[in-house]
Design an enzyme around this catalytic site. Structure first.
Site, PDB file in Angstrom:
ATOM      1  N   ASP A 281      72.244  28.981  38.115  1.00  0.00           N
ATOM      2  CA  ASP A 281      72.236  29.509  36.917  1.00  0.00           C
ATOM      3  C   ASP A 281      73.423  29.207  36.194  1.00  0.00           C
ATOM      4  OD1 ASP A 281      71.665  31.687  34.512  1.00  0.00           O
ATOM      5  OD2 ASP A 281      73.728  32.663  35.754  1.00  0.00           O
TER       6      ASP A 281
ATOM      7  N   ASP B 229      75.342  30.707  32.638  1.00  0.00           N
ATOM      8  CA  ASP B 229      76.151  31.664  32.244  1.00  0.00           C
ATOM      9  C   ASP B 229      76.652  32.543  33.100  1.00  0.00           C
ATOM     10  OD1 ASP B 229      76.395  30.655  29.275  1.00  0.00           O
ATOM     11  OD2 ASP B 229      74.267  30.812  29.478  1.00  0.00           O
TER      12      ASP B 229
ATOM     13  N   ASP C 145      73.614  35.584  38.564  1.00  0.00           N
ATOM     14  CA  ASP C 145      74.311  36.776  38.269  1.00  0.00           C
ATOM     15  C   ASP C 145      73.405  37.846  37.455  1.00  0.00           C
ATOM     16  OD1 ASP C 145      75.335  37.090  35.116  1.00  0.00           O
ATOM     17  OD2 ASP C 145      74.435  35.220  35.667  1.00  0.00           O
TER      18      ASP C 145
ATOM     19  N   LYS D  52      62.127  32.153  36.610  1.00  0.00           N
ATOM     20  CA  LYS D  52      62.970  31.221  37.431  1.00  0.00           C
ATOM     21  C   LYS D  52      62.316  30.949  38.771  1.00  0.00           C
ATOM     22  CE  LYS D  52      67.357  31.868  34.827  1.00  0.00           C
ATOM     23  NZ  LYS D  52      68.620  31.947  35.095  1.00  0.00           N
TER      24      LYS D  52
END
Length: 268
Positions: free
Chosen positions: A8, A10, A214, A191
């Site tokens: 990922d 950000d 996250d 995803k």
């Protein structure tokens, strides 16, 4: 031996200064030198993700729009694409109009807004992508949209998501990438779907994959991967389902995972 690492962007790959540290870049380069495919898996649009991939000199297909679009970096070939079903897109638009909500559309890898307000400006700054104020915003619903996004107060968006599930949840995947971003994709635009596709495309088993994230929008790939990793700064719900919890995004959590699970075993 792990063959594919999906990361990922950000609050995972990027630290709070929005940069990829030199140590993390080096670990990624060393993994790639061992024949591991290192890719991005982000909610960001392709144009935005490409700027980050270029910084770290990746030359692979990347997962964008939460998994709705997998596209190669070198020649821009689309390998996997899913768009928001048109009927659901129009229903969602009608609800946002009725409630006066800020909605963004993503067609042809362009970020469209209805007006240039503070929400549009802040989002554009964060993702490093210009927005376009559409002359006829509603007409864009007739085009394929990889994603639709509402920006608002986090608690209100949680409530709105629950309200929308019985209305469009049968046709649309609803998730949050940040507390104030509520995102809508095709049911197969996650995803997790994209990670499975990538593994098959590369000819490796899903058990040979690592996924690192996250936020709750990462949970599908973390559950699908052979090794699902939550960042130290991840949401508590994500940490509960992860196989491993690494350091935070400000402590080179991604670098730690690559060194521990790829570089060190290879050296031994």
């Amino acid at each position: 031996m792990y063959k594919l690492i999906a990361i990922d962007v950000d609050d995972t790959l990027l630290n709070d200064e929005l940069i990829v540290t030199e140590g993390t870049k080096k670990a990624m380069e060393e993994a790639i030198a061992l024949g591991v495919t290192v890719t991005l898996a982000t909610g960001r649009m392709y144009a935005s993700a490409k700027k980050i991939a270029d910084q770290i000199q990746l030359n692979v297909p990347i997962i964008t729009y939460q998994g709705s679009l997998v596209k190669t970096l070198l020649d821009g070939e689309v390998l996997y694409e899913r768009c928001v079903p048109q009927d659901a897109a129009k229903e969602l638009y009608a609800i946002t109009e009725q409630r006066g909500l800020h909605l963004q559309l993503y067609a042809d890898d362009i970020l469209y807004v209805k007006e240039a307000n503070e929400k549009a400006v802040n989002y554009s700054t964060l993702t490093n992508i210009p927005y376009v104020v559409a002359e006829d915003f509603e007409a864009l619903l007739d085009k394929p949209n990889n994603k639709m996004l509402i920006i608002d107060d986090p608690a209100y968006l949680d409530q709105l998501a629950e309200e929308l599930k019985p209305i469009i949840g049968d046709r649309v995947h609803i998730t949050k990438s940040k507390p104030h971003y509520l995102e809508f994709m095709h049911k197969e635009g996650t995803k997790g779907h994209a990670l499975r596709f990538m593994a098959e495309h590369l000819g490796c088993g899903i058990e040979q994959t690592i996924a690192i994230g996250d936020a709750w929008n990462d949970h599908e790939m973390i559950e699908a991967a052979g090794l699902g990793v939550a960042m130290g700064n991840a949401t508590p719900k994500l940490k509960e389902i992860a196989d491993y919890i690494t350091l935070t995004n400000n402590e080179e959590g991604v670098r730690h995972v690559i060194e521990k699970f790829v570089l060190q075993p290879a050296a031994e």
